[in-house]
Design an enzyme around this catalytic site. Structure first.
Site, PDB file in Angstrom:
ATOM      1  N   ARG A 169       0.839  -1.216   0.000  1.00 39.26           N
ATOM      2  CA  ARG A 169       0.000   0.000   0.000  1.00 39.26           C
ATOM      3  C   ARG A 169       0.871   1.262   0.000  1.00 39.26           C
ATOM      4  NH1 ARG A 169      -2.879  -3.781  -0.640  1.00 39.26           N
ATOM      5  NH2 ARG A 169      -4.657  -4.409   0.630  1.00 39.26           N
ATOM      6  N   SER A 243     -10.587   0.262   3.762  1.00 43.99           N
ATOM      7  CA  SER A 243      -9.799   0.014   4.982  1.00 43.99           C
ATOM      8  C   SER A 243      -9.243   1.335   5.501  1.00 43.99           C
ATOM      9  CB  SER A 243      -8.625  -0.906   4.674  1.00 43.99           C
ATOM     10  OG  SER A 243      -9.088  -2.072   4.046  1.00 43.99           O
ATOM     11  N   GLU A 338      -4.532   4.555   6.491  1.00 45.75           N
ATOM     12  CA  GLU A 338      -4.271   4.330   5.061  1.00 45.75           C
ATOM     13  C   GLU A 338      -4.683   5.525   4.187  1.00 45.75           C
ATOM     14  OE1 GLU A 338      -4.909   0.362   3.117  1.00 45.75           O
ATOM     15  OE2 GLU A 338      -6.209   1.543   1.827  1.00 45.75           O
TER      16      GLU A 338
HETATM   17  P1  FAD Z   1      -8.156   9.829  -4.393  1.00 43.45           P
HETATM   18  O1  FAD Z   1      -8.801   9.451  -3.118  1.00 43.45           O
HETATM   19  O2  FAD Z   1      -8.769  10.908  -5.190  1.00 43.45           O
HETATM   20  O3  FAD Z   1      -6.632  10.195  -4.086  1.00 43.45           O
HETATM   21  C1  FAD Z   1      -5.836   9.371  -3.288  1.00 43.45           C
HETATM   22  C2  FAD Z   1      -4.428   9.967  -3.219  1.00 43.45           C
HETATM   23  O4  FAD Z   1      -3.811   9.935  -4.499  1.00 43.45           O
HETATM   24  C3  FAD Z   1      -4.422  11.441  -2.799  1.00 43.45           C
HETATM   25  O5  FAD Z   1      -3.229  11.691  -2.092  1.00 43.45           O
HETATM   26  C4  FAD Z   1      -4.383  12.182  -4.137  1.00 43.45           C
HETATM   27  O6  FAD Z   1      -3.833  13.467  -4.017  1.00 43.45           O
HETATM   28  C5  FAD Z   1      -3.509  11.258  -4.961  1.00 43.45           C
HETATM   29  N1  FAD Z   1      -3.799  11.250  -6.395  1.00 43.45           N
HETATM   30  C6  FAD Z   1      -4.988  10.976  -6.992  1.00 43.45           C
HETATM   31  N2  FAD Z   1      -4.843  10.981  -8.333  1.00 43.45           N
HETATM   32  C7  FAD Z   1      -3.546  11.267  -8.590  1.00 43.45           C
HETATM   33  C8  FAD Z   1      -2.775  11.431  -9.781  1.00 43.45           C
HETATM   34  N3  FAD Z   1      -3.308  11.289 -10.999  1.00 43.45           N
HETATM   35  N4  FAD Z   1      -1.442  11.752  -9.661  1.00 43.45           N
HETATM   36  C9  FAD Z   1      -0.883  11.913  -8.449  1.00 43.45           C
HETATM   37  N5  FAD Z   1      -1.571  11.782  -7.288  1.00 43.45           N
HETATM   38  C10 FAD Z   1      -2.874  11.446  -7.350  1.00 43.45           C
HETATM   39  N6  FAD Z   1      -7.665   0.319  -1.914  1.00 43.45           N
HETATM   40  C11 FAD Z   1      -6.935  -0.801  -2.134  1.00 43.45           C
HETATM   41  O7  FAD Z   1      -5.708  -0.741  -2.287  1.00 43.45           O
HETATM   42  N7  FAD Z   1      -7.537  -2.041  -2.160  1.00 43.45           N
HETATM   43  C12 FAD Z   1      -8.855  -2.196  -2.008  1.00 43.45           C
HETATM   44  O8  FAD Z   1      -9.354  -3.312  -2.049  1.00 43.45           O
HETATM   45  C13 FAD Z   1      -9.651  -1.026  -1.766  1.00 43.45           C
HETATM   46  N8  FAD Z   1     -10.978  -1.135  -1.559  1.00 43.45           N
HETATM   47  C14 FAD Z   1     -11.721  -0.022  -1.298  1.00 43.45           C
HETATM   48  C15 FAD Z   1     -13.091  -0.168  -1.082  1.00 43.45           C
HETATM   49  C16 FAD Z   1     -13.889   0.936  -0.807  1.00 43.45           C
HETATM   50  C17 FAD Z   1     -15.365   0.759  -0.565  1.00 43.45           C
HETATM   51  C18 FAD Z   1     -13.302   2.227  -0.785  1.00 43.45           C
HETATM   52  C19 FAD Z   1     -14.140   3.432  -0.538  1.00 43.45           C
HETATM   53  C20 FAD Z   1     -11.926   2.383  -0.994  1.00 43.45           C
HETATM   54  C21 FAD Z   1     -11.120   1.257  -1.253  1.00 43.45           C
HETATM   55  N9  FAD Z   1      -9.737   1.359  -1.484  1.00 43.45           N
HETATM   56  C22 FAD Z   1      -8.993   0.238  -1.730  1.00 43.45           C
HETATM   57  C23 FAD Z   1      -9.075   2.673  -1.428  1.00 43.45           C
HETATM   58  C24 FAD Z   1      -9.152   3.492  -2.767  1.00 43.45           C
HETATM   59  O9  FAD Z   1     -10.268   3.120  -3.516  1.00 43.45           O
HETATM   60  C25 FAD Z   1      -7.907   3.324  -3.627  1.00 43.45           C
HETATM   61  O10 FAD Z   1      -6.755   3.718  -2.926  1.00 43.45           O
HETATM   62  C26 FAD Z   1      -8.003   4.116  -4.939  1.00 43.45           C
HETATM   63  O11 FAD Z   1      -6.898   3.828  -5.765  1.00 43.45           O
HETATM   64  C27 FAD Z   1      -8.072   5.622  -4.727  1.00 43.45           C
HETATM   65  O12 FAD Z   1      -8.405   6.219  -5.975  1.00 43.45           O
HETATM   66  P2  FAD Z   1      -9.040   7.669  -6.058  1.00 43.45           P
HETATM   67  O13 FAD Z   1      -9.028   8.069  -7.499  1.00 43.45           O
HETATM   68  O14 FAD Z   1     -10.332   7.715  -5.388  1.00 43.45           O
HETATM   69  O15 FAD Z   1      -7.935   8.511  -5.272  1.00 43.45           O
HETATM   70  P1  NAP Z   2     -10.244 -10.740   4.777  1.00 45.00           P
HETATM   71  O1  NAP Z   2     -10.457 -11.655   3.615  1.00 45.00           O
HETATM   72  O2  NAP Z   2     -11.222 -10.742   5.897  1.00 45.00           O
HETATM   73  O3  NAP Z   2      -8.783 -10.974   5.353  1.00 45.00           O
HETATM   74  C1  NAP Z   2      -8.315 -10.205   6.464  1.00 45.00           C
HETATM   75  C2  NAP Z   2      -6.892  -9.754   6.162  1.00 45.00           C
HETATM   76  O4  NAP Z   2      -6.058 -10.906   6.111  1.00 45.00           O
HETATM   77  C3  NAP Z   2      -6.824  -9.074   4.837  1.00 45.00           C
HETATM   78  O5  NAP Z   2      -6.650  -7.738   5.081  1.00 45.00           O
HETATM   79  C4  NAP Z   2      -5.672  -9.734   4.100  1.00 45.00           C
HETATM   80  O6  NAP Z   2      -4.556  -8.870   3.927  1.00 45.00           O
HETATM   81  C5  NAP Z   2      -5.223 -10.863   4.996  1.00 45.00           C
HETATM   82  N1  NAP Z   2      -5.305 -12.151   4.262  1.00 45.00           N
HETATM   83  C6  NAP Z   2      -6.403 -12.938   4.107  1.00 45.00           C
HETATM   84  N2  NAP Z   2      -6.065 -14.057   3.415  1.00 45.00           N
HETATM   85  C7  NAP Z   2      -4.752 -13.958   3.135  1.00 45.00           C
HETATM   86  C8  NAP Z   2      -3.837 -14.790   2.436  1.00 45.00           C
HETATM   87  N3  NAP Z   2      -4.210 -15.959   1.906  1.00 45.00           N
HETATM   88  N4  NAP Z   2      -2.559 -14.371   2.321  1.00 45.00           N
HETATM   89  C9  NAP Z   2      -2.160 -13.198   2.842  1.00 45.00           C
HETATM   90  N5  NAP Z   2      -2.990 -12.360   3.518  1.00 45.00           N
HETATM   91  C10 NAP Z   2      -4.259 -12.730   3.656  1.00 45.00           C
HETATM   92  O7  NAP Z   2     -10.122  -9.228   4.242  1.00 45.00           O
HETATM   93  P2  NAP Z   2     -11.223  -8.206   3.765  1.00 45.00           P
HETATM   94  O8  NAP Z   2     -11.210  -7.049   4.664  1.00 45.00           O
HETATM   95  O9  NAP Z   2     -12.507  -8.896   3.461  1.00 45.00           O
HETATM   96  O10 NAP Z   2     -10.606  -7.714   2.385  1.00 45.00           O
HETATM   97  C11 NAP Z   2     -10.441  -8.600   1.316  1.00 45.00           C
HETATM   98  C12 NAP Z   2      -9.378  -8.057   0.386  1.00 45.00           C
HETATM   99  O11 NAP Z   2      -9.790  -6.804  -0.159  1.00 45.00           O
HETATM  100  C13 NAP Z   2      -8.045  -7.824   1.073  1.00 45.00           C
HETATM  101  O12 NAP Z   2      -7.018  -8.140   0.183  1.00 45.00           O
HETATM  102  C14 NAP Z   2      -8.065  -6.352   1.370  1.00 45.00           C
HETATM  103  O13 NAP Z   2      -6.774  -5.769   1.381  1.00 45.00           O
HETATM  104  C15 NAP Z   2      -8.874  -5.789   0.206  1.00 45.00           C
HETATM  105  N6  NAP Z   2      -9.582  -4.563   0.619  1.00 45.00           N
HETATM  106  C16 NAP Z   2      -8.844  -3.429   0.752  1.00 45.00           C
HETATM  107  C17 NAP Z   2      -9.453  -2.241   1.115  1.00 45.00           C
HETATM  108  C18 NAP Z   2      -8.665  -0.952   1.202  1.00 45.00           C
HETATM  109  O14 NAP Z   2      -9.264   0.090   1.310  1.00 45.00           O
HETATM  110  N7  NAP Z   2      -7.367  -1.005   1.176  1.00 45.00           N
HETATM  111  C19 NAP Z   2     -10.831  -2.226   1.366  1.00 45.00           C
HETATM  112  C20 NAP Z   2     -11.533  -3.408   1.257  1.00 45.00           C
HETATM  113  C21 NAP Z   2     -10.904  -4.588   0.884  1.00 45.00           C
HETATM  114  P3  NAP Z   2      -4.398  -7.839   2.692  1.00 45.00           P
HETATM  115  O15 NAP Z   2      -5.261  -6.698   3.057  1.00 45.00           O
HETATM  116  O16 NAP Z   2      -2.952  -7.519   2.714  1.00 45.00           O
HETATM  117  O17 NAP Z   2      -4.811  -8.536   1.442  1.00 45.00           O
END
Ligand code: FAD
Ligand code: NAP
Length: 344
Positions: A169, A243, A338
């Site tokens: 991340r 998250s 995050e």
């Molecule tokens: P923004 O929120 O608009 O920006 C995020 C950051 O990036 C800010 O610092 C902004 O200034 C910068 N930025 C945006 N665009 C640019 C650009 N073109 N150049 C330089 N900087 C820029 N994230 C995960 O990693 N995994 C997930 O599974 C995941 N699930 C999510 C589920 C939900 C329901 C929600 C709400 C969020 C989730 N996220 C997840 C977080 C988020 O969706 C991601 O990080 C996504 O990539 C953010 O995109 P955005 O365009 O909305 O960025």
């Molecule tokens: P989950 O399946 O309940 O698992 C809990 C955590 O354990 C996850 O965060 C995941 O880490 C880790 N995990 C589970 N199985 C794993 C494996 N086989 N090997 C390594 N790590 C494992 O998680 P969840 O909350 O429902 O999310 C599912 C996936 O969607 C995850 O990958 C999560 O990162 C992603 N997600 C991300 C965001 C965001 O905003 N960043 C939001 C929603 C969902 P990791 O998170 O490192 O994968």
């Protein structure tokens, strides 16, 4: 794509442009559809001494009520694909393209590798910022290069995977030189042959429940969408940024000590360290489902903080601080936020 200058707006309501739905107002805001418009906007900010917030879909941001300076909303579109050898393809996408729609398009074309990242909100340009990841796949696995505008020199620079310094991340753009570069285009190397990644139990269970044995990438995509819809709140209904905390990394020694004390601890090997499930830690501290006025902790996933209506960034950060303190006191582990708080 527009050749005309971008339109500068004042006192803009951003509540529909951040997934928490916070009532933030931008002092100045501009929506850019081309590199030329982006360059002009960066120059305008410099001439006025305005701080700049680059905005994609606003799904990884916690916005305070007043956003000073200039918000640059990235709406640079474009999709290109070129074959690389027999089995691979290079796909280049404008930073303003919507991530999930781009994935659907790639699948329709028969380009595979990113299907586990279905339904992540936001734009293509923001995706490398934190090397988005889910269900065992991270963006960097299919990443080839990106183009970004250097806001200091005005030059367009190309970054390969190494230069992006992707981490968990994390990237060069998020933590080494935040704000210096604005991403305008991202290129991926995808496979024309399905190579499903099925390491996550939830995904295996969902596919099994659907009676799928050798899943096609489209079936993986559909399964990921179904799991996410069942577990995560839809930002259109309940404000959230996914998250709220990163899963913390601890040493093997600390992991084993914690496991002895808490046999149900959820953790996974991550290189030489161990990654703990932050949601489990928060749950153990009793926060799941807790509400504090207009903000709270989602009842189905303790890692997700929510805006229940009229919440504010200040209320949310107060709740987040309490969660961090509680987890630290009980487990000796420090949670790191995050999404980005802006202004910090
Ligand atoms: P923004 O929120 O608009 O920006 C995020 C950051 O990036 C800010 O610092 C902004 O200034 C910068 N930025 C945006 N665009 C640019 C650009 N073109 N150049 C330089 N900087 C820029 N994230 C995960 O990693 N995994 C997930 O599974 C995941 N699930 C999510 C589920 C939900 C329901 C929600 C709400 C969020 C989730 N996220 C997840 C977080 C988020 O969706 C991601 O990080 C996504 O990539 C953010 O995109 P955005 O365009 O909305 O960025
Ligand atoms: P989950 O399946 O309940 O698992 C809990 C955590 O354990 C996850 O965060 C995941 O880490 C880790 N995990 C589970 N199985 C794993 C494996 N086989 N090997 C390594 N790590 C494992 O998680 P969840 O909350 O429902 O999310 C599912 C996936 O969607 C995850 O990958 C999560 O990162 C992603 N997600 C991300 C965001 C965001 O905003 N960043 C939001 C929603 C969902 P990791 O998170 O490192 O994968």
């Amino acid at each position: 794509m527009s050749a005309a200058p971008a339109v500068l707006q004042h006192d803009v309501n951003l509540s529909r442009h951040n997934s928490f739905g916070f009532a933030a107002r931008a002092e100045n805001c501009v929506r850019v559809e081309s590199l030329a418009q982006l360059r002009e906007s960066v120059v305008m900010a410099r001439e006025n001494d305005w701080p700049v917030l680059v905005l994609g879909g606003g799904s990884n941001l916690v916005l305070r009520e007043k956003i000073p300076g200039l918000v640059i909303q990235i709406a640079i579109g474009g999709r290109r694909a070129e074959s690389v050898g027999k089995d691979e393809v290079r796909v280049s996408l404008g930073a303003g393209e919507v991530w999930h729609q781009s994935l659907e398009w790639m699948l329709d074309q028969g380009y595979y590798g990113l299907e586990n990242l279905a339904l992540i909100p936001g734009t293509v340009g923001a995706a490398p910022m934190q090397n988005i990841g889910a269900y065992g796949v991270e963006l960097e696995q299919c990443f080839e290069s990106l183009k970004a505008l250097d806001t200091e020199s005005g030059e367009l620079r190309c970054f390969d995977r190494e230069a992006c310094r992707f981490g968990y991340r994390d990237s060069y753009f998020k933590s080494v030189e935040p704000g210096k570069y604005i991403i305008v285009e991202v290129s991926f190397r995808l496979s024309k042959r399905p190579r499903p990644v099925l390491g996550y139990q939830a995904l295996v269970d969902e596919l099994q429940a659907r009676g799928v044995v050798n899943p096609h990438p489209k079936e993986v995509f559909d399964a990921v969408c179904a799991i996410r819809r069942s577990k995560l709140p839809d930002p259109a209904e309940v404000g959230n940024a996914g998250s709220f905390f990163k899963n913390p990394l601890v040493s093997r020694g600390q992991y084993q000590a914690l496991l002895q004390q808490y046999p149900a601890l959820v953790g996974y090997p991550a290189g030489e360290d161990y990654k703990l499930a932050a949601g489990w830690l928060i749950d153990q501290c009793g926060f799941r489902g807790e509400t504090r006025g207009a903000v709270g902790v989602y009842e189905r996933q303790a890692l997700v903080l929510v805006n229940l209506g009229a919440g504010t960034a200040v209320q949310l950060i107060r709740l987040a601080d309490d969660i961090v303190a509680s987890v630290e006191a009980r487990f000796g582990v420090t949670l790191e936020m995050e999404p980005r708080l802006y202004p910090a």
